[in-house]
Design an enzyme around this catalytic site. Structure first.
Site, short mmCIF file in Angstrom:
data_model
loop_
_atom_site.label_atom_id
_atom_site.label_comp_id
_atom_site.label_asym_id
_atom_site.label_seq_id
_atom_site.Cartn_x
_atom_site.Cartn_y
_atom_site.Cartn_z
N GLN A 272 -3.65 -1.62 -15.25
CA GLN A 272 -2.79 -2.44 -16.10
C GLN A 272 -3.30 -2.43 -17.55
O GLN A 272 -4.44 -2.82 -17.82
CB GLN A 272 -2.75 -3.88 -15.59
CG GLN A 272 -2.02 -4.05 -14.28
CD GLN A 272 -2.97 -4.00 -13.09
OE1 GLN A 272 -4.01 -3.36 -13.14
NE2 GLN A 272 -2.60 -4.69 -12.02
N GLN B 115 0.48 2.18 -16.71
CA GLN B 115 0.86 1.05 -15.86
C GLN B 115 1.09 -0.19 -16.71
O GLN B 115 0.30 -0.52 -17.59
CB GLN B 115 -0.23 0.78 -14.82
CG GLN B 115 0.13 -0.34 -13.85
CD GLN B 115 -0.83 -0.45 -12.68
OE1 GLN B 115 -1.65 0.44 -12.46
NE2 GLN B 115 -0.73 -1.52 -11.92
N ASP B 116 2.22 -0.89 -16.44
CA ASP B 116 2.55 -2.15 -17.12
C ASP B 116 2.73 -1.98 -18.63
O ASP B 116 2.24 -2.78 -19.43
CB ASP B 116 1.46 -3.20 -16.86
CG ASP B 116 1.47 -3.71 -15.43
OD1 ASP B 116 2.28 -3.21 -14.63
OD2 ASP B 116 0.67 -4.60 -15.11
N ASP C 291 5.22 0.23 -12.46
CA ASP C 291 5.77 -1.07 -12.89
C ASP C 291 5.85 -1.17 -14.41
O ASP C 291 5.51 -2.19 -15.01
CB ASP C 291 4.89 -2.22 -12.38
CG ASP C 291 4.67 -2.19 -10.88
OD1 ASP C 291 5.53 -1.65 -10.17
OD2 ASP C 291 3.62 -2.69 -10.41
N ARG D 19 10.50 -2.28 -7.73
CA ARG D 19 10.02 -2.97 -6.52
C ARG D 19 9.87 -4.46 -6.85
O ARG D 19 9.71 -4.85 -8.00
CB ARG D 19 8.70 -2.39 -6.03
CG ARG D 19 7.54 -2.48 -7.02
CD ARG D 19 6.26 -1.97 -6.38
NE ARG D 19 5.14 -1.99 -7.33
CZ ARG D 19 3.87 -1.87 -6.97
NH1 ARG D 19 3.55 -1.72 -5.68
NH2 ARG D 19 2.90 -1.88 -7.87
N TRP E 236 8.21 -7.64 -7.47
CA TRP E 236 6.92 -8.24 -7.76
C TRP E 236 6.86 -9.67 -7.25
O TRP E 236 5.85 -10.12 -6.73
CB TRP E 236 6.70 -8.18 -9.28
CG TRP E 236 5.41 -8.77 -9.76
CD1 TRP E 236 4.24 -8.86 -9.07
CD2 TRP E 236 5.16 -9.35 -11.04
NE1 TRP E 236 3.27 -9.45 -9.85
CE2 TRP E 236 3.81 -9.76 -11.06
CE3 TRP E 236 5.95 -9.54 -12.18
CZ2 TRP E 236 3.23 -10.36 -12.18
CZ3 TRP E 236 5.38 -10.13 -13.30
CH2 TRP E 236 4.03 -10.53 -13.29
#
Length: 566
Positions: free
Chosen positions: A359, A381-382, A403, A471, A473
């Protein structure tokens, strides 16, 4: 011998037995009356308590935490004389007191010597988020204290309460990778705060005189943006629209940031610090071309700030905070904006920590009525943390892996390009991870007329990595893809589970009239919460006009937008 005193007092002394008798009779009478009326007073008190409970039960009907709701409302002595907005205000004042207690508790824990760096930073997040929560609850109370709430006021209150709840869960999320016991010490009181806010959200739906669309399991609604004007939510004023659409050399700036010393400041952080607090008018900062290696925060009191860069890839703000190096996801953002009404144009926001650092956020926005035009967001990521409140992105490029668009804002992406990059081995690409915790929150991710594609580094190895639209969370995750072009990198099932069957029957994922080789829905997941949207009326509820009340604010920004599906 004559005694004048004796002559005066003798008659009085003779009255003493009589007065004593009268006094005794009076005491007996009063005591008898009190004894006689005590059962009546007790009975009256019982009736009052019963009425209080009846009112509380009726008001709390439909809340997710009715026992907490009833016990809270019935504790207010004047409940029966309150209107519904006043009851909600009383409940929110009670919640503010609990937030203050939690803040004090976290401050005390922070003074302990055995905390690791991550726990200290997570507690810092919590204290900042508690301040934001208190401000949002107070603003809600102010709105509900108006003579009439109205539809706009209702949506604003719903947005603020949704944001307040998100803050509480964000505080807890900060301890996800902590090995200490801080989370266990604070989570019960934080869950109570969240449940109070949830109950207030549910009660808010009952406020009379407000036109609203009803939520149901079959037909979700995104009414937060309102109708669009010239392609933008109406929260963008005509003046702001002109600013966004004007060429850089035609724009008047309040401050200039330049690496070469030709501006007012050499860093963005200095310019933000110099911006006025609580500004009701737009404050424009020109950030000249160059790479600015810094972490920037636009705090709550810095309102109506605008960043104008020289274009994607020309003006670049970059840093590399990440969770592997001990930062919380919340604090890892290269740029974080909280002050309401933030706008950016022509800037690249980047976190270059790399895929192996997990993240690592490029930009986090918790700014209500924030808008981004012709910007890019680059990380793995993120990448883009659409944390909370109402946001709009137009003609932006977002690059990432896992994500990489996530959070719990009410957010619309319009005419944007979403690019999946090459992830770490054994990783999958997830375009979205939406974090709605409560069915009454007005939040979700709406991707409208965008392109879903592979980035240049993924194209040669596309077959080696699976990619999905998103997806869940959180339990009530809500995301839609509308009228978008989806390339063939998306797996035929479309969506991925988070953890087993978690949220599969409570989420809302929808697709409407998408095109391209990855848009075929014949092999999509069969979860109870997933649907192929066939109704244009239902799809329209996810547009800028309906979802983020865009006509009320986007017109002021100058960012072009369209109100409906096209």
């Amino acid at each position: 011998m004559y005694n004048p005193m004796r002559k005066k007092t003798a008659p009085f002394l003779t009255l003493i037995p009589i007065l004593t008798l009268v006094f005794v009779v009076l005491i007996f009478s009063v005591t008898h009356i009190q004894k006689a009326t005590k059962p009546q007073a007790t009975h009256h008190l019982h009736i009052q308590k019963h009425i209080q409970l009846q009112v509380a039960h009726s008001t709390c009907e439909g809340t997710l935490y009715p026992e907490l709701c009833v016990s809270t409302l019935s504790s207010f002595p004047d409940l029966t004389s309150k209107s519904l907005p006043q009851m909600i205000c009383s409940a929110l004042n009670h919640t503010i007191d609990e937030v203050k207690l939690s803040s004090s508790n976290c401050s005390s824990i922070q003074n302990l010597r055995n905390l690791d760096k991550l726990e200290q930073r997570a507690l810092d997040d919590c204290l900042n988020l508690f301040d934001d929560t208190t401000a949002e609850l107070k603003s809600t109370i102010a709105d509900l204290s108006q003579t009439t709430v109205g539809s706009n006021g209702y949506h604003h209150c719903q947005t603020l309460l949704s944001g307040a709840m998100t803050n509480v869960y964000t505080c807890l999320d900060g301890f996800a990778y902590s090995k200490g016991s801080v989370r266990s010490k604070i989570q019960k009181e934080l869950f109570d705060i969240s449940h109070h806010v949830s109950n207030s959200l549910a009660m808010l739906k009952k406020v009379p005189g407000v036109k609203r669309q009803l939520y149901s399991s079959k037909s979700e609604t995104f009414p937060e943006y309102g109708k669009l004007k010239d392609g933008f939510p109406s929260w963008v004023s005509p003046k702001d629209r002109k600013l966004l659409q004007a060429a850089v050399n035609e724009t008047k700036f309040d401050l200039v940031v330049a690496k070469d010393g030709t501006g007012n400041f050499a860093t963005i952080g200095e310019a933000v610090a110099a911006a006025p607090n609580s500004s009701a008018t737009r404050f424009v900062i020109h950030i000249k071309a160059g790479a600015y290696f810094e972490n920037v925060e636009v705090i709550r009191k810095k309102t109506n700030v605008m960043f104008v860069g020289d274009g994607i890839g020309k003006t670049v703000v970059k840093a590399n905070r990440n969770v592997v190096d001990g930062w919380t996801t919340f604090q890892s953002a290269t740029v974080a904006v909280v002050g309401d009404g933030f706008i950016a144009k022509g800037i690249t926001f980047e976190n270059y920590a790399g895929a192996s650092k997990h993240q690592a956020v490029a930009l986090r926005s918790g700014s209500d009525l924030s808008a981004f035009y012709q910007c890019s967001f680059v990380a793995y990521q993120d990448t883009l943390y659409v944390h909370s409140l109402r946001q709009f992105y137009r003609e932006c490029d977002i690059y990432g892996t896992v994500d990489f668009i996530f959070g719990n804002a009410a957010v619309v992406f319009q005419n944007c390009n979403l690019y999946a990059r090459k992830p770490d081995p054994k990783q999958k690409n997830l375009f979205t991870a939406q974090g709605r915790e409560d069915p009454n929150q007005n939040t979700g991710i709406s991707i409208l007329n965008c392109k879903v594609a592979a980035a240049a580094d993924l194209i040669p190895v596309k077959a080696s990595f699976k990619s999905y639209l998103g997806r869940p969370w959180k339990k009530y995750s809500r995301t839609v893809f509308l009228n978008s072009y989806i390339e063939d990198l998306i797996d035929p099932v479309g969506w991925l589970e988070w953890d087993g069957t978690f949220a599969l029957d409570t989420l809302y994922y929808g697709e409407y009239k998408n095109r391209g080789p990855g848009s075929n829905t014949s092999a999509r997941v069969t979860w109870p919460g997933y649907k192929v949207i066939s109704s244009s009326t239902e799809a329209s509820q996810f547009t800028v006009g309906e979802f983020i009340q865009g006509n009320n604010w986007l017109s002021s920004t100058g960012i072009p937008f369209f109100s409906g599906l096209s």
